[in-house]
Design an enzyme around this catalytic site. Structure first.
Site, PDB file in Angstrom:
ATOM      1  N   HIS A  47       3.084  -1.508  -2.280  1.00  0.00           N
ATOM      2  CA  HIS A  47       4.083  -2.454  -1.870  1.00  0.00           C
ATOM      3  C   HIS A  47       4.911  -2.459  -0.565  1.00  0.00           C
ATOM      4  O   HIS A  47       5.341  -1.336  -0.324  1.00  0.00           O
ATOM      5  CB  HIS A  47       5.049  -3.078  -2.939  1.00  0.00           C
ATOM      6  CG  HIS A  47       6.111  -2.118  -3.232  1.00  0.00           C
ATOM      7  ND1 HIS A  47       7.263  -1.828  -2.749  1.00  0.00           N
ATOM      8  CD2 HIS A  47       6.081  -1.179  -4.326  1.00  0.00           C
ATOM      9  CE1 HIS A  47       7.949  -0.992  -3.168  1.00  0.00           C
ATOM     10  NE2 HIS A  47       7.221  -0.340  -4.129  1.00  0.00           N
ATOM     11  N   ASP A  83       9.240   4.819  -1.124  1.00  0.00           N
ATOM     12  CA  ASP A  83       9.103   3.858  -1.819  1.00  0.00           C
ATOM     13  C   ASP A  83       9.108   2.424  -1.195  1.00  0.00           C
ATOM     14  O   ASP A  83      10.150   2.226  -0.957  1.00  0.00           O
ATOM     15  CB  ASP A  83      10.071   3.835  -3.158  1.00  0.00           C
ATOM     16  CG  ASP A  83       9.929   2.922  -4.068  1.00  0.00           C
ATOM     17  OD1 ASP A  83       8.887   2.133  -4.214  1.00  0.00           O
ATOM     18  OD2 ASP A  83      11.107   2.336  -5.081  1.00  0.00           O
ATOM     19  N   GLU A 121       7.554  -6.234  -4.671  1.00  0.00           N
ATOM     20  CA  GLU A 121       7.567  -5.471  -5.935  1.00  0.00           C
ATOM     21  C   GLU A 121       8.991  -5.112  -6.418  1.00  0.00           C
ATOM     22  O   GLU A 121       9.232  -5.015  -7.633  1.00  0.00           O
ATOM     23  CB  GLU A 121       6.767  -4.057  -5.611  1.00  0.00           C
ATOM     24  CG  GLU A 121       6.321  -3.350  -7.092  1.00  0.00           C
ATOM     25  CD  GLU A 121       7.544  -2.499  -7.559  1.00  0.00           C
ATOM     26  OE1 GLU A 121       7.567  -1.922  -8.475  1.00  0.00           O
ATOM     27  OE2 GLU A 121       8.634  -2.138  -6.563  1.00  0.00           O
ATOM     28  N   GLU A 122      10.049  -4.899  -5.575  1.00  0.00           N
ATOM     29  CA  GLU A 122      11.160  -4.325  -5.820  1.00  0.00           C
ATOM     30  C   GLU A 122      11.969  -5.355  -6.750  1.00  0.00           C
ATOM     31  O   GLU A 122      12.600  -4.813  -7.802  1.00  0.00           O
ATOM     32  CB  GLU A 122      12.001  -3.783  -4.843  1.00  0.00           C
ATOM     33  CG  GLU A 122      11.420  -2.705  -4.007  1.00  0.00           C
ATOM     34  CD  GLU A 122      11.329  -1.233  -4.925  1.00  0.00           C
ATOM     35  OE1 GLU A 122      11.807  -1.541  -5.939  1.00  0.00           O
ATOM     36  OE2 GLU A 122      11.071  -0.208  -4.536  1.00  0.00           O
ATOM     37  N   ASP A 129       2.309   3.891  -5.704  1.00  0.00           N
ATOM     38  CA  ASP A 129       3.615   3.564  -5.884  1.00  0.00           C
ATOM     39  C   ASP A 129       4.600   4.581  -6.526  1.00  0.00           C
ATOM     40  O   ASP A 129       5.438   4.442  -7.420  1.00  0.00           O
ATOM     41  CB  ASP A 129       3.754   2.214  -6.415  1.00  0.00           C
ATOM     42  CG  ASP A 129       5.406   1.754  -6.402  1.00  0.00           C
ATOM     43  OD1 ASP A 129       6.052   2.257  -5.489  1.00  0.00           O
ATOM     44  OD2 ASP A 129       5.600   0.659  -6.935  1.00  0.00           O
ATOM     45  N   HIS A 134      15.488   4.592  -3.959  1.00  0.00           N
ATOM     46  CA  HIS A 134      16.323   3.468  -4.109  1.00  0.00           C
ATOM     47  C   HIS A 134      17.560   3.934  -3.644  1.00  0.00           C
ATOM     48  O   HIS A 134      18.575   3.234  -3.568  1.00  0.00           O
ATOM     49  CB  HIS A 134      16.612   2.764  -5.290  1.00  0.00           C
ATOM     50  CG  HIS A 134      15.343   2.274  -5.812  1.00  0.00           C
ATOM     51  ND1 HIS A 134      15.388   1.273  -6.970  1.00  0.00           N
ATOM     52  CD2 HIS A 134      14.074   1.859  -5.539  1.00  0.00           C
ATOM     53  CE1 HIS A 134      14.161   0.860  -7.457  1.00  0.00           C
ATOM     54  NE2 HIS A 134      13.203   1.406  -6.309  1.00  0.00           N
TER      55      HIS A 134
END
Lengths: 471, 471
Positions: free
Chosen positions: A281, A293, A327-328, A355, A425
């Protein structure tokens, strides 16, 4: 004579199998050599992480990433490259958050960040006593009496004794995703969630949250607190249950905005209508630059097609790289891709997602039936020289999930997961945390699996419909 | 009736095997839980790396590390803890080195460091033209004519296409170890060696070098240059073969000084005279704090014995932790330990070393006969839940090498090797580069292997001496 014929047939069969195995071995070696000696994935990640940076859905960074990816895919000479429109949510953090614990000797600042999708606090921030709970199910143990008017502090840590850190994440992330929605039902005025991080440090980790169908007026702000901050707060609450917490957040939700999945294809030489997807993503969170990520998954997926071209390998099936948007905090890209595929009647036989970070690849997990998984297991010896050993049934990837059904084999790259949640994140999900070789090994490992899937094909799903059996 | 008896015997046998397997599974799970939930290895490494720091043989740091390790082993309540005296070489870097390339637009500083054991340059440094070679064997292609009076620049890089980075190291390290000795024979005035590093960066990597039996007056100074520095120098030499290089080093060799191996033991309950060793080396290079090389191996080895005690496991064999001194530039500790063991007639049945970094463990390599390796292979399923999959014949560890012979099974922990040479012997081999979980997983994996070796014993070497056969 009959025996001799049988022998010759058996012998030729064996030789053919051996020749194919040798051919496969050499092809894999070639992919690994090309990736490690003249790979493009690391340079691509450098550009995506350092030139573009964070790319939360709906942000300028995300749109830059779309244009960059399209241009790069065009530059490697695929048969087709296109953008697939998709509407995405837009949320902005605004000015940095502020939080402190009001201790006996004054205020102690603690690192927090708003969770993605949260509303802001009031302009002055909120100050309230705190109630610590060990998860969503713990709320009922306290009830509205003890929760109303307070900030709920979800402090169940990730379980360190789980070897696969994604299992530990799975055991906690409901606090982040649904914590505000559930606490609001008990009259809480805000939520702080212990960061999804196995390390003790000072970095808050953001991530998606949802209010579900909670009416607007009941929605409360939700933030993540660093693991060290969580430990401190918990300790202070043990001394004084009336400890007050101050939280100020400046985030905002906007109307959906247009964005894109980026798609490139090498059209199949024999079965152009059977599609194999490899993807990651393109969007990331806003705190770091999203190198693990999922910058890693993006550039590795691009590299799969580039390596096939560099090796002069012409796939039988159409091989598509799909760089999914959002995606997130929405999965809009993954859903849109599957929706369009269904509308067009496209047949997807295989999809692979990366991912789980750009760390040393260990193998894959598969969402596949017995016949296909058995075929995968027959390839294990081919991967042994590359220390790729993990081939298990399990999940695949969020973005390719919507392609499930109709016998489509799904797979997810499984890199070493020990360090992943140190960065996930958070503001330290940055380029310097990715090792070039580890990234390149992942790209070669993915290319090898796609090559084998292309060479041997996906086993058709057993026919269970009686009408079809009669045909 | 006979069949029934056979069946019962077979059934009971099977049940016993199953019960033992379950017991082993639970014991391993317990070791991993203890290491991950209440481990000591990371805190120990923090102390060793951050409170003590670099500990080159003969330095104050090394002696502090000896006293620290002895005290910590005493604190965990082993049956015996002692120091084993050993004389070690002493070499000091002195003031930081200085080097530059004399380019067309002036001098360009490049990062270098003296190799361990090298002599210094003259007080003013040396300035000389440079000849680039691709390895020791390449010297003969140039001969004395082209080498005399020059600085030899060994620039053969580590091979990026080798999956196991230790193989790539093995293919280059002769340049570092013997480069000066060989170049001196052709009349070179100094040596610079491309750092043993798979990354392009600005850190020079030191390491041992040797002049062999070269007379003192023929010895020349030897330094490592960072990979970026090597690339720049090579590029400039392509433009101008007469490019001069300036090198100033201030290192010095001293007389040998006394030091120690640190040893602790849990005495075996059934076979106290059969010894199993687990160890790493306490000395490190002087540039970083030696967290990966080999602080990790030291604290993991200590943790093996602590975990056994914490699990209340009482080994049948005597289990020794040996923290060897002087692996890096002499192997005096390893040689001394084996020498004393031989003198005392001690029987070592098994030795395990951790000296490949504190990264995620992948398995072990074994220096063992077929019967013992077959037994090891029967344990593979027990390790699967921990993603430990690598069990191969191969080398073990430098320090335990001298114990080889008399049927002693040797083994080396094999962590993921992709990042190891980013840090090896360089100033970034520091505590922050070690991940707590990865370190703890390694300690638990080592403990599990020692437990299985202790439980099932080492298979005796086949008797080949005819006299013994007759007895």
């Amino acid at each position: 004579m009959k025996k001799l014929v049988l022998f010759i047939v058996a012998f030729c069969g064996l030789t053919q199998v051996q020749a194919q195995t040798t051919k496969d071995s050499l092809q894999l070696r070639n992919f690994y050599d090309l990736s490690l000696l003249s790979g493009q994935s690391y340079q691509w990640l450098d550009a995506l992480s350092n030139d573009i940076g964070a790319r939360l859905s709906g942000s300028a960074g995300a749109e830059k990433a779309v244009q960059w990816a399209k241009a790069e895919l065009e530059a490697i000479g695929l048969d087709k490259v296109w953008l697939q429109p998709v509407m995405v949510p837009k949320w902005e953090r605004g000015a940095p958050e502020k939080a402190w614990i009001n201790g006996p000797d004054g205020n102690i600042d603690v690192p927090v960040c708003a969770l993605g999708g949260s509303i802001a606090t009031t302009a002055d921030g909120i100050t309230a006593p705190v109630i610590e709970v060990q998860g969503l199910e713990d709320l009922a143990n306290y009830g509205e009496d003890q929760i109303k008017g307070k900030i709920v502090f979800y402090n169940r840590p990730m379980q360190a004794d789980l070897i696969q850190t994604f299992s530990a994440y799975g055991g906690c992330v409901d606090q982040r995703y649904s914590g505000a929605r559930e606490a609001a039902k008990y009259g809480a005025v805000g939520v702080i969630v212990r960061s999804m991080n196995l390390r003790m440090d000072d970095l808050p980790h953001t991530g998606a949250m949802s209010y579900g169908d909670l009416p607007n007026e009941q929605r409360i702000p939700a933030a993540a607190i660093s693991t060290n901050g969580a430990a401190l707060l918990s300790k202070m609450l043990k001394t004084d249950k009336e400890t007050q917490f101050y939280l100020k957040m400046n985030c905002q939700n906007y109307e959906d905005v247009p964005s894109f999945n980026v798609i490139g294809e090498i059209t199949g030489s024999e079965k152009p209508d059977e599609i194999m997807v490899v993807g990651g993503h393109l969007d990331s969170w806003d705190l770091g630059d999203g190198s693990h990520d999922d910058g890693a998954g993006v550039v590795q997926s691009m590299e799969v097609l580039r390596l096939m071209k560099a090796a002069n390998y012409k796939p039988k099936h159409s091989i598509r790289v799909v760089l999914f948007m959002n995606e997130e905090n929405g999965l809009r890209g993954g859903n849109k891709y599957a929706e369009v595929a269904a509308e067009k009647g496209e047949r997807h036989v295989f999809a692979l997602e990366s991912d789980a970070g750009g760390f040393t690849p260990r193998g894959f997990s598969f969402d596949a039936d017995a016949a296909n998984f058995e075929q995968v297991e027959s390839w294990i010896p081919l991967f042994k020289p590359y220390l790729i050993h993990y081939f298990e049934l399990g999940g695949s990837g969020a973005d390719i999930g919507p392609l499930k059904g109709n016998g489509t084999v799904l797979a997810g790259l499984r890199p070493d997961s020990q360090r992943y949640f140190d960065h996930h994140h958070a503001s330290n999900d940055t380029f310097d945390a990715v090792n070039k070789r580890e990234l390149e090994l992942g790209a070669a490992t993915m290319t090898s699996l796609v090559y084998l899937m292309d060479t041997y094909g996906v086993k058709p799903a057993p026919i269970t419909n009686e009408a079809e059996l009669k045909d």
